[in-house]
Write an enzyme that holds these catalytic residues in place. Structure first.
Site, PDB file in Angstrom:
ATOM      1  N   ASP A 134      -0.627   6.260  -0.782  1.00  0.00           N
ATOM      2  CA  ASP A 134      -1.622   5.396   0.364  1.00  0.00           C
ATOM      3  C   ASP A 134      -0.882   6.042   1.293  1.00  0.00           C
ATOM      4  O   ASP A 134       0.364   6.822   1.947  1.00  0.00           O
ATOM      5  CB  ASP A 134      -1.248   4.480   0.398  1.00  0.00           C
ATOM      6  N   GLU A 159      -7.847  -5.779   4.232  1.00  0.00           N
ATOM      7  CA  GLU A 159      -6.534  -5.358   3.898  1.00  0.00           C
ATOM      8  C   GLU A 159      -5.873  -7.020   3.502  1.00  0.00           C
ATOM      9  O   GLU A 159      -6.292  -7.626   4.060  1.00  0.00           O
ATOM     10  CB  GLU A 159      -6.005  -4.658   3.909  1.00  0.00           C
TER      11      GLU A 159
END
Length: 890
Positions: free
Chosen positions: A573, A766
């Site tokens: 990521d 997020e």
């Protein structure tokens, strides 16, 4: 994955760590005692720079403008702010216009050396010095930057020992050299001493840098060349990022990342007559590749082509393929020179203008650069197209996964995958960082809406269907793109309060479960994805068993690649490898050995390439692990057909935002709505009602309908992309005789047969959406309290990325609809409100009465009933809708 774009001047102050895990003893000659430059014992009055010396009287020749500078030696310089001892030294003014227009901010610089020090001088013209106004954030104020590359490799493209950016701000005025502040990338390694004084026209700086110390040994030989660059950060009140750059090779302000864009400083011994011309440093070109090389032969099996290509690659070329960089950070020539494997656009990483055609042009340009490398390996370009091609203005935005989970329609998911793939391919992008196969167990998580459900079986079914839509039966299909199930593994099971990321509470936190639970709840969606052909998987930021997931060799190498037989490649990521440990080299080594094949760096790709290269040479990472990673990456590139055609299929541009795709999204919206309350058959509403009052910010806000990951990483309120708002949909659905009044605060001119209030969450993404306060906003509560006196019936539509606590307000409403984050096609909401389509959605998440029932296991342990159970949903007859997919209990 996310987009964190930092200003370039801020990035210039990030201190880079060494590229080697184990530091070897320097072979350079080291001075036994650090000498001191000549420093005035008393503060003199600043003396202006003498008038320019005629060319025939200069101590060294003028260099090639913006490319070379000749520094005379030996010449004694005293570090005192008195510039009279620079007489006869060649000087350069930037910008050149500042010589004619004294009112322009500019700097005149020079360089010289004695037997121990290299000296720099900068005489800055600026009537508006900005310094000391922002505390420790002096990076965004005035400064002069001198750059040195004393490694001997003038083609070096990344910082390491021997390269330094020496940044001197005017806040040093009045300080002694030993008190002065010096910054910059590796600026502290230069051993620089500085003196800064105020002048009548601005300020001046003198810098002394040792020729020898434990980082470099600069040879003071006639004709010796080192890398050299000068910047003036000429901040103004209007533009604190204003910058003037000397080197002609630095066209994009990349000196803080890439020393190869420096010019050259050439030492010139005073009295010499021969001018030494310095040739450009050639870069290794490798062995020429024949046109009939097997890896270029499309008739051969992919396995054979990969083996041939891998056998031709240098270590640097292999590690370049393992590098995934953010498009805004790349020096375009580095794509070929550093053999970059992939580029990406994070949230908000769009071109200007943000149009499908501009996207195609941008990505095609990057691919053209990749084709110029020795081996011509194409890039793989990726985006987070998590609910449509959502970075692109004008693309269709589908409901987020939380809504598609409520729809529970696998065939619909497959069609959405195909539509998304077509819009991506039109812009040259063949890699989608989706679907999220998270199984969220705590709706306080800001990424809940990226997960289809709290139920493992439903997540597995829908994710597999979407992956089939993106990839088809085989990746070689020209209308297919690479999917990326994410984030392996357990990201949906993190514990509230366990995140170490500043500002986050649960995102990127710790999944505190045993292995049996991890395998039972969070692993099955990956098994399902692999079974339908997944060839790329992204690792999670989260931790399990005391280690970050990016360091989990057991789970990545043993379980995923070994036990489950995953044959594709693993991608990190966004910057997640950096979280393993503060020691960057150790973090890189640990993650690569654990099984990560491609690192989403995202910014300083040179640092990653140099670090991993050195780690392999030092024996910290086996070459076999590198070969395995690159073989996996190349295989997928071949399977995607990128070696045959890596460019945009611009014939598909008309499909971006097409009516056909909007109709599909409208269908998805109507199927995702969940009817949770419908007293006295309030819904469906009649199109012939005399009057309907509409309230709430969400009624007329495309950005709020779409949520996060829309045009920008965090999304944004307002008219951010073309679409139909819920208000516009209502207005176009009712009869011509119906009056629609909209007031976001519910201050209406007259009472109505029905009021529709559209309330809920504003966009987030997020960890920015982590919240333990899942209540309606104060503004929403106030407008809802105004409705009973102005409406015969109240219909509440909730726009949200998760269930919201509405227990206290629910009794006041006649009908309650969960619309989730429906995307651009608000007409799908009106279709169901007015009976053109039935309510068929059902809850894919349990709806709690209060946050005391969170996380999910807390509800189970309490023995209490939730407000609405998993799978709940009414039709307009007041009965629960039939399940589309038969599921086990969550």
């Amino acid at each position: 994955m996310k987009q964190r774009v930092l200003p370039s001047v801020l990035l210039a102050w990030v201190v880079l760590v060494s590229a080697s895990c184990s530091q070897a003893t320097p072979t350079l000659e080291v001075a036994t005692a650090e000498p001191s430059p000549a420093i005035a014992t008393a503060e003199p009055s600043p003396t202006l720079l003498p008038k320019a010396t005629p060319a025939e009287e200069l101590l060294a020749p003028d260099g090639l403008p913006k490319e070379t500078y000749y520094a005379p030696f030996p010449l004694p310089i005293t570090l005192d702010g008195d510039l009279s001892d620079w007489e006869g030294v060649p000087r350069v003014t930037i910008p050149e216009e500042a010589e004619q227009y004294p009112e322009l901010p500019g700097v005149t610089f020079a360089a010289a050396a004695d037997d121990k020090y290299l000296y720099f001088m900068g005489d800055v013209t600026d009537d508006n010095i900005i310094s000391g106004e922002h505390g420790t954030d002096y990076w965004n104020e005035d400064s002069v930057e001198f750059y040195l590359n004393a490694t001997g490799d003038l083609g070096l493209t990344g910082y390491r020992d021997g390269v330094a950016q020496i940044t001197v701000p005017p806040l040093n005025i009045g300080l002694s050299p030993k008190e002065s502040v010096v910054g910059g990338v590796r600026g502290g390694t230069a051993g620089a001493q500085v003196k800064v004084v105020k002048t009548d026209t601005g300020w001046a700086v003198e810098v002394a840098v040792p020729l020898k110390h434990d980082v470099w040994n600069i040879r003071l030989d006639h004709g010796n060349a080192i890398g050299f660059q000068v910047h003036l950060n000429g901040a103004s009140t209007a533009n604190r990022d204003l910058k003037v750059i000397w080197s002609a090779f630095d066209r994009a302000d990349k000196s803080y990342q890439n020393p190869s864009v420096f010019g050259k400083l050439i030492f010139f011994e005073i009295g010499q007559t021969q001018v030494v011309e310095v040739e450009p440093t050639p870069r290794p070109t490798g062995i020429p590749v024949p046109e009939d090389a097997a890896y270029k032969n499309a008739s051969l099996p992919i396995e054979d082509r990969v083996a041939d290509l891998l056998g031709r690659m240098t270590l640097e070329e292999k590690i370049g393929q393992m590098t995934l960089a953010e498009k805004g950070s790349i020096v375009e020539t580095d794509i070929a020179q550093r053999n970059i494997g992939g580029l990406l656009s994070g949230g908000g990483g769009y071109p200007e203008p943000n149009t499908p055609a501009a996207w195609a042009k941008m990505v095609n340009g990057f691919q053209e650069h990749a084709s110029q490398s020795r081996l011509g390996i194409p890039l793989i370009y990726g985006v987070d197209a998590v609910h449509g091609h959502n970075n692109v203005y004008g693309a269709v935005i589908f409901p987020h996964n939380v809504g598609l989970g409520a729809a529970g329609d696998a065939e619909l998911m497959e069609r959405i995958g195909r539509a998304t793939a077509a819009e991506m391919i039109a812009t040259g992008i063949y890699w989608n960082y989706a679907p999220a196969v998270s199984v969220p167990q705590d709706i306080r998580w800001g990424r809940t809406y990226e997960g289809y459900s709290e139920n493992t079986e439903l997540v597995s079914t829908l994710a597999a269907a979407y992956l089939r839509g993106l990839q088809g039966d085989e990746l070689a299909d020209p209308l297919m793109v690479l999917a990326t199930p994410k984030h392996f593994v357990g990201d949906g099971g993190t514990v509230w309060g366990s995140s170490a990321t500043p500002g986050y509470m649960i995102d990127q936190g710790v999944t505190d479960v045993d292995e049996a639970t991890l395998r039972a709840i969070h692993l099955p969606p990956y098994i399902a994805a692999i079974e339908v052909g997944a060839k790329n998987i992204m690792i999670s930021y989260s931790s399990w068993g005391g280690n970050k997931m990016h360091a989990q060799e057991y789970l990545i190498a043993d379980v995923l690649k070994g036990e489950l037989g995953f044959e594709g490649f693993i991608v990190s990521d966004w910057g997640a490898i950096d979280q393993i440990t503060d020691d960057y080299c150790e973090a890189v080594v640990t993650s690569i050995k654990a099984g990560v094949d491609m690192n989403m760096v995202p910014y300083d790709y040179n640092r990653f390439i140099d670090t991993l290269t050195q780690a392999v040479r030092d024996g910290d990472v086996p070459v076999e692990r590198i070969d395995d990673a690159v073989r996996r990456i190349l295989t997928v590139k071949y399977e995607l057909g990128l070696f045959d055609y890596p460019f945009a299929k611009e014939s598909l541009l008309a499909e971006v935002g097409s009516e056909e795709h909007r109709a599909l999204a409208r269908e998805a919206v109507s199927k995702s709505l969940v009817l949770l309350k419908n007293d006295d058959d309030t819904l469906p509403l009649s199109k012939e009602m005399p009057r309907i009052n509409v309230a709430g910010l969400g009624a007329d806000d495309t950005g709020m309908q779409c949520g996060g990951w829309t045009i920008e990483w965090q999304g944004k309120k307002g008219d951010i992309t073309p679409g139909t708002t819920i208000l516009e949909a209502i207005q176009s659905t009712v009869s011509d005789s119906t009056t629609i009044e909209y007031n976001r605060h519910a201050h209406f001119e007259a009472t109505a047969d029905a009021c529709i209030a559209v309330v809920g969450e504003e966009p987030y993404a997020e960890g920015m959406g982590d919240s333990d306060d899942l209540a309606l906003s104060t503004a929403d509560k106030r407008l809802l309290k105004r409705l009973p006196d102005q409406c015969d019936r109240i219909v509440v539509i909730l726009i949200s990325g998760r269930p919201i606590i509405v227990t206290e307000q629910l009794d006041e409403w006649d009908a309650f609809v969960a619309a989730w984050l429906p995307g651009t096609e608000g007409q799908g909401v009106a279709d169901v409100l007015f009976g053109e389509q039935p309510f068929s959605g059902k809850l894919s998440y349990t709806w709690p009465r209060s946050t005391d029932q969170l996380p999910l296991n807390a509800l189970a342990e309490s023995g209490e009933e939730p407000l609405f159970p998993f799978g709940y949903g009414l039709d307009t007859n007041g009965t629960q809708v039939a399940k589309v997919i038969e599921l086990a209990s969550p």
